[in-house]
Design an enzyme around this catalytic site. Structure first.
Site, PDB file in Angstrom:
ATOM      1  N   ASP A   1      40.962  41.378 113.308  1.00 17.64           N
ATOM      2  CA  ASP A   1      40.304  40.064 113.324  1.00 17.64           C
ATOM      3  C   ASP A   1      40.415  39.463 114.725  1.00 17.64           C
ATOM      4  O   ASP A   1      41.503  39.428 115.307  1.00 17.64           O
ATOM      5  CB  ASP A   1      41.010  39.177 112.280  1.00 17.64           C
ATOM      6  CG  ASP A   1      40.282  37.881 112.039  1.00 17.64           C
ATOM      7  OD1 ASP A   1      39.041  37.869 112.102  1.00 17.64           O
ATOM      8  OD2 ASP A   1      40.971  36.869 111.760  1.00 17.64           O
ATOM      9  N   HIS A   2      39.311  38.997 115.271  1.00 12.14           N
ATOM     10  CA  HIS A   2      39.284  38.336 116.582  1.00 12.14           C
ATOM     11  C   HIS A   2      39.959  39.157 117.683  1.00 12.14           C
ATOM     12  O   HIS A   2      40.854  38.641 118.377  1.00 12.14           O
ATOM     13  CB  HIS A   2      39.935  36.948 116.517  1.00 12.14           C
ATOM     14  CG  HIS A   2      39.137  35.955 115.744  1.00 12.14           C
ATOM     15  ND1 HIS A   2      37.965  35.398 116.205  1.00 12.14           N
ATOM     16  CD2 HIS A   2      39.311  35.442 114.505  1.00 12.14           C
ATOM     17  CE1 HIS A   2      37.466  34.577 115.295  1.00 12.14           C
ATOM     18  NE2 HIS A   2      38.258  34.592 114.246  1.00 12.14           N
TER      19      HIS A   2
ATOM     20  N   GLU B   1      30.719  38.472 117.729  1.00 19.81           N
ATOM     21  CA  GLU B   1      30.612  37.027 117.449  1.00 19.81           C
ATOM     22  C   GLU B   1      29.752  36.347 118.496  1.00 19.81           C
ATOM     23  O   GLU B   1      29.860  36.608 119.688  1.00 19.81           O
ATOM     24  CB  GLU B   1      32.006  36.366 117.432  1.00 19.81           C
ATOM     25  CG  GLU B   1      31.896  34.858 117.192  1.00 19.81           C
ATOM     26  CD  GLU B   1      33.243  34.135 117.067  1.00 19.81           C
ATOM     27  OE1 GLU B   1      34.181  34.728 116.505  1.00 19.81           O
ATOM     28  OE2 GLU B   1      33.319  32.980 117.530  1.00 19.81           O
TER      29      GLU B   1
ATOM     30  N   SER C   1      45.062  39.926 112.620  1.00 17.47           N
ATOM     31  CA  SER C   1      44.748  39.375 113.945  1.00 17.47           C
ATOM     32  C   SER C   1      45.610  40.078 114.991  1.00 17.47           C
ATOM     33  O   SER C   1      46.571  40.783 114.648  1.00 17.47           O
ATOM     34  CB  SER C   1      45.044  37.874 113.966  1.00 17.47           C
ATOM     35  OG  SER C   1      46.438  37.673 113.841  1.00 17.47           O
TER      36      SER C   1
ATOM     37  N   GLY D   1      36.206  30.917 109.555  1.00 20.83           N
ATOM     38  CA  GLY D   1      36.620  29.527 109.331  1.00 20.83           C
ATOM     39  C   GLY D   1      36.226  29.034 107.964  1.00 20.83           C
ATOM     40  O   GLY D   1      35.782  27.900 107.786  1.00 20.83           O
TER      41      GLY D   1
ATOM     42  N   ASP E   1      35.853  39.778 119.782  1.00 25.46           N
ATOM     43  CA  ASP E   1      35.483  38.370 119.911  1.00 25.46           C
ATOM     44  C   ASP E   1      35.438  38.011 121.381  1.00 25.46           C
ATOM     45  O   ASP E   1      36.434  37.597 121.969  1.00 25.46           O
ATOM     46  CB  ASP E   1      36.485  37.488 119.157  1.00 25.46           C
ATOM     47  CG  ASP E   1      36.172  36.014 119.329  1.00 25.46           C
ATOM     48  OD1 ASP E   1      35.148  35.698 119.977  1.00 25.46           O
ATOM     49  OD2 ASP E   1      36.940  35.182 118.823  1.00 25.46           O
TER      50      ASP E   1
ATOM     51  N   SER F   1      38.081  28.768 105.033  1.00 26.94           N
ATOM     52  CA  SER F   1      39.057  28.286 104.046  1.00 26.94           C
ATOM     53  C   SER F   1      38.537  27.008 103.408  1.00 26.94           C
ATOM     54  O   SER F   1      37.895  26.184 104.077  1.00 26.94           O
ATOM     55  CB  SER F   1      40.410  28.002 104.731  1.00 26.94           C
ATOM     56  OG  SER F   1      41.150  29.199 104.838  1.00 26.94           O
TER      57      SER F   1
ATOM     58  N   SER G   1      43.658  30.342 106.711  1.00 25.40           N
ATOM     59  CA  SER G   1      44.461  29.119 106.534  1.00 25.40           C
ATOM     60  C   SER G   1      44.893  28.927 105.081  1.00 25.40           C
ATOM     61  O   SER G   1      46.046  28.559 104.804  1.00 25.40           O
ATOM     62  CB  SER G   1      43.675  27.888 106.995  1.00 25.40           C
ATOM     63  OG  SER G   1      43.382  27.985 108.365  1.00 25.40           O
TER      64      SER G   1
ATOM     65  N   HIS H   1      37.675  26.961 112.393  1.00 25.06           N
ATOM     66  CA  HIS H   1      38.985  27.557 112.107  1.00 25.06           C
ATOM     67  C   HIS H   1      40.032  26.480 111.816  1.00 25.06           C
ATOM     68  O   HIS H   1      39.902  25.349 112.262  1.00 25.06           O
ATOM     69  CB  HIS H   1      39.452  28.398 113.297  1.00 25.06           C
ATOM     70  CG  HIS H   1      38.710  29.690 113.423  1.00 25.06           C
ATOM     71  ND1 HIS H   1      37.854  29.969 114.451  1.00 25.06           N
ATOM     72  CD2 HIS H   1      38.690  30.773 112.616  1.00 25.06           C
ATOM     73  CE1 HIS H   1      37.336  31.181 114.285  1.00 25.06           C
ATOM     74  NE2 HIS H   1      37.830  31.698 113.173  1.00 25.06           N
TER      75      HIS H   1
HETATM   76  O1  G3H Z   1      39.300  34.873 111.323  1.00 25.52           O
HETATM   77  C1  G3H Z   1      39.864  34.217 110.439  1.00 25.52           C
HETATM   78  C2  G3H Z   1      39.188  33.164 109.702  1.00 25.52           C
HETATM   79  O2  G3H Z   1      38.015  32.798 110.363  1.00 25.52           O
HETATM   80  C3  G3H Z   1      40.118  32.041 109.379  1.00 25.52           C
HETATM   81  O3  G3H Z   1      39.450  30.876 108.962  1.00 25.52           O
HETATM   82  O4  G3H Z   1      41.129  29.082 109.298  1.00 25.52           O
HETATM   83  O5  G3H Z   1      39.227  28.759 107.755  1.00 25.52           O
HETATM   84  O6  G3H Z   1      41.025  30.326 107.150  1.00 25.52           O
HETATM   85  P1  G3H Z   1      40.264  29.700 108.257  1.00 25.52           P
HETATM   86 ZN    ZN Z   2      37.881  33.657 112.493  1.00 26.90          ZN
END
Ligand code: G3H
Ligand code: ZN
Length: 311
Positions: free
Chosen positions: A82-83, A134, A50, A214, A104, A216, A259, A180
């Protein structure tokens, strides 16, 4: 093997009915834990960094750590931003050895999102780097989703088609109910993903790789470890694994996990600090934490992504 883009990974994943895991790393230990799992299972892997992690680790360290990984590990590895919240950050990563970037701009209006994404695509493609965009609101638990039509705040299939065609992106992150963080659903709320919307999007965009953020699952054993040694995350709830497996068998080619990595890594560190109060050698704590990440990512590769032996 050199660092690769996600192009071939995704086309194989799409046709093979599996997904490639994108795991968020914040330090070299976590990166190695993720890579060890990928090597052990012979799986392609996406190292996700990130903007915050990039700042923390420093771009040159990230770049050379990924290059070292590509030298050591004989599997396809993509280095992914990422993002990326700005065009500038995406360009910086394209220039710094990343093979894939995510712009993003989903918080902006549709036209601004398209314009920013298009600018990143033009810059990245000229330099052999692929781009993820996204569209839609990937919620957090605090978001009160007001459903005023069938799609509510989820990604509208017609918008997805227009977005993909006008931006030229290589993959698209969509909103179908994932969120997330570690608190994806309120206690008692039934986790639900809108597979009907995913199916509609895939029908309108055949062969196109879809990304699930998101994702996890907040594994119970890892959460228990975290909470047993002083952590306080009693209400954490993730996406059920069977739903993720189903998504991976469909057009979802990339599943993002951040996460769970943190719960696992810091849960294990908490445990080690508690169990070894007289120790002060770093590796006494860090090696088990890295091994825990390896173990959990191995489980995800085998039981959720379905990408084992696809390297
Ligand atoms: O970009 C990272 C993921 O979307 C994180 O998702 O919080 O469910 O692990 P998470
Ligand atoms: Zn994400």
């Amino acid at each position: 093997m050199a660092l690769v883009t996600t192009k071939e990974m995704f086309s194989k994943a799409y046709n093979g009915g599996y997904a490639v895991g994108a795991f968020n790393v914040d330090n070299i230990d976590i990166m190695q834990g993720v890579l060890n799992a990928a090597v052990k299972t012979q799986s392609p892997i996406i190292i996700a960094v990130s903007g915050g992690a990039l700042k923390y680790m420093h771009p040159a360290y990230v770049r050379y750590a990924a290059l070292a990984a590509s030298e050591e590990c004989d599997i396809p590895i993509a280095l992914h931003l990422d993002h990326g919240k700005s065009v500038e950050l995406c360009k910086q990563c394209v220039d710094n050895g990343f093979t894939s970037v995510m712009i993003d701009a989903s918080a902006y209006d549709f036209e601004t999102n398209i314009a920013m994404t298009r600018e990143v695509v033009e810059y990245a493609h000229k330099r052999g780097v692929v781009v993820e965009g996204e569209l839609g609101a990937i919620a957090g638990i605090e978001d009160d989703v007001v459903v005023d039509d069938k799609y509510g705040s989820f990604t509208h299939p017609d918008d997805a088609v227009e977005f993909v065609h006008r931006t030229g992106i290589d993959s698209l992150a969509i909103a179908i109910g994932t969120a997330h963080g570690a608190y994806k659903f309120k206690p008692g709320q039934k986790p639900q993903l809108r597979f009907d919307i995913l199916e509609e999007i895939s029908a309108k965009l055949p062969e196109f790789p879809i990304v699930l953020h998101g994702a996890s699952s907040v594994p119970k054993d890892r959460l228990d470890t975290f909470n047993s040694y002083g952590g306080q995350m009693p209400e954490a709830i993730g996406i059920p694994e069977d739903m993720l497996r189903k998504a991976a068998s469909m057009s979802v080619c990339k599943i993002n996990v951040g996460s769970d990595i943190r719960i696992c890594y810091f849960g294990e560190l908490r445990k080690m600090f508690a169990l070894k109060p007289t120790k002060f050698e770093g590796r006494e704590f860090l090696e088990p934490a890295r091994a825990a990440v390896e173990e959990m990512v191995t489980d995800k590769i085998v039981n959720i992504m379905g990408s084992a032996h696809k390297a």
